[in-house]
Write an enzyme that holds these catalytic residues in place. Structure first.
Site, PDB file in Angstrom:
ATOM      1  N   CYS A 181       0.842  -1.205   0.000  1.00  0.00           N
ATOM      2  CA  CYS A 181       0.000   0.000   0.000  1.00  0.00           C
ATOM      3  C   CYS A 181       0.872   1.248   0.000  1.00  0.00           C
ATOM      4  O   CYS A 181       2.031   1.229   0.446  1.00  0.00           O
ATOM      5  CB  CYS A 181      -0.914  -0.001   1.223  1.00  0.00           C
ATOM      6  SG  CYS A 181      -2.162  -1.309   1.216  1.00  0.00           S
ATOM      7  N   CYS A 208      -3.920   0.176  -3.032  1.00  0.00           N
ATOM      8  CA  CYS A 208      -4.422   0.511  -1.690  1.00  0.00           C
ATOM      9  C   CYS A 208      -3.583   1.639  -1.100  1.00  0.00           C
ATOM     10  O   CYS A 208      -2.437   1.848  -1.483  1.00  0.00           O
ATOM     11  CB  CYS A 208      -4.402  -0.719  -0.781  1.00  0.00           C
ATOM     12  SG  CYS A 208      -2.785  -1.496  -0.593  1.00  0.00           S
TER      13      CYS A 208
END
Length: 308
Positions: free
Chosen positions: A128, A210
């Site tokens: 992420c 993400c």
């Protein structure tokens, strides 16, 4: 004594065996077998000697030479050298799945299902806050990820790395790739197997993103954000707001181009699209770390000397 009866042994009854064919019949059968064999051999020879059907001619360049070998070699380089944590990936199966997606296929009738086995074999998890998109700024974006190696563009993933810069297509009637010509990416061939591939992997790349994500845009063209680009029509619409709260745009300009673009109409279009999708948007002109990379090639330019 019990009264037993016995059958005569063959040949003892005086009767002719059922399979005792005449000489003429045997010769006739032999001739028939010979004729059938000759015909079969002739058919095989004709099939083997017949030239392969010529693939359809298209308006674009053909498949990159040595395409299968390049796919296999890049897969090994990525999984064994660049990201050894993916060394369990089966590059032979990946190569075969890629070839299966285009052989015996009309290159203008591509479908996502053709590439699904390949997608499954190359699936990987990316960290992420480390995803970098780009549009009309490929060189700068990849210069940045080569320096900032914990960042990933699509071309820094396994499948993107394998396919980057290559060109390919097959033919509906052939077990070989078409090295002579391939259809261009355009209206005449909407379901181009090549464009289907890049739309599919771009969609997957965005879906798996993400955290805070970034995009490098080209501020030295009229519309830094283009709704018809892969980023504009595929990637931003496949970001999941529950996983991606913010998108940061870094709008880069050529050295000597002093304009600012974060307030331009096209950037406002991007901001509007993201707001409708509940994704926060920020924008920065000439992001300093990437500007420094530009100045490596132009260290004496006045705009580079002023960077602090």
């Amino acid at each position: 004594m019990p009264n037993h009866s016995f059958r005569p042994v063959s040949g003892e009854s005086g009767e002719e065996p059922c399979c005792n064919l005449s000489k003429k019949v045997k010769i006739g059968l032999g001739i028939c077998v010979l004729v059938v064999t000759v015909i079969a051999v002739a058919v095989v020879v004709v099939l083997l000697c017949r030239p392969a059907p010529k693939p359809k001619e298209w308006d674009g360049n053909g498949t990159t030479l040595h395409f299968p070998e390049i796919v296999l070699g890049r897969c090994y380089t990525y999984t064994q050298v660049l990201r050894p944590e993916l060394s369990h990936k089966d590059c032979r199966k990946i190569q075969k799945a890629f070839m299966d997606a285009l052989l015996f296929k009309d290159p203008c009738s591509g479908a996502e299902r053709d590439y699904q086995p390949l997608m499954e074999l190359t699936n990987e998890t990316l960290p992420c806050n480390k995803i970098l998109f780009w549009s009309k700024s490929s060189e700068l974006a990849h210069q940045y990820t080569r320096v900032q190696q914990d960042m990933f563009t699509l071309e820094d993933t396994l499948l993107g790395y394998i396919a980057d810069g290559l060109r390919w297509c097959g033919d509906a009637g052939s077990s070989e790739v078409n090295y002579d010509s391939c259809p261009n990416w355009g209206e005449k061939c909407i379901n181009n197997t090549y464009s289907i591939f890049w739309d599919m992997v771009s969609k997957s790349f965005a879906e798996n993103a993400c955290g805070v994500v970034q995009v490098v845009l080209n501020g030295s063209i009229n519309n830094p954000f283009n709704k018809n680009s892969t980023f504009g029509r595929v990637e931003i619409y496949n970001l999941h707001p529950e996983k991606v709260p913010t998108l940061q745009a870094w709008v880069m300009h050529d050295i000597g181009d002093d304009r600012t673009s974060c307030s331009s109409s096209s950037i406002n279009d991007l901001k509007f699209i993201l707001s409708k999708r509940n994704i926060k948007f920020t924008c920065q002109d000439n992001y300093r770390p990437i500007k420094l990379l530009q100045c490596v090639k132009n260290p004496d330019h006045s705009s580079c000397r002023s960077i602090k």
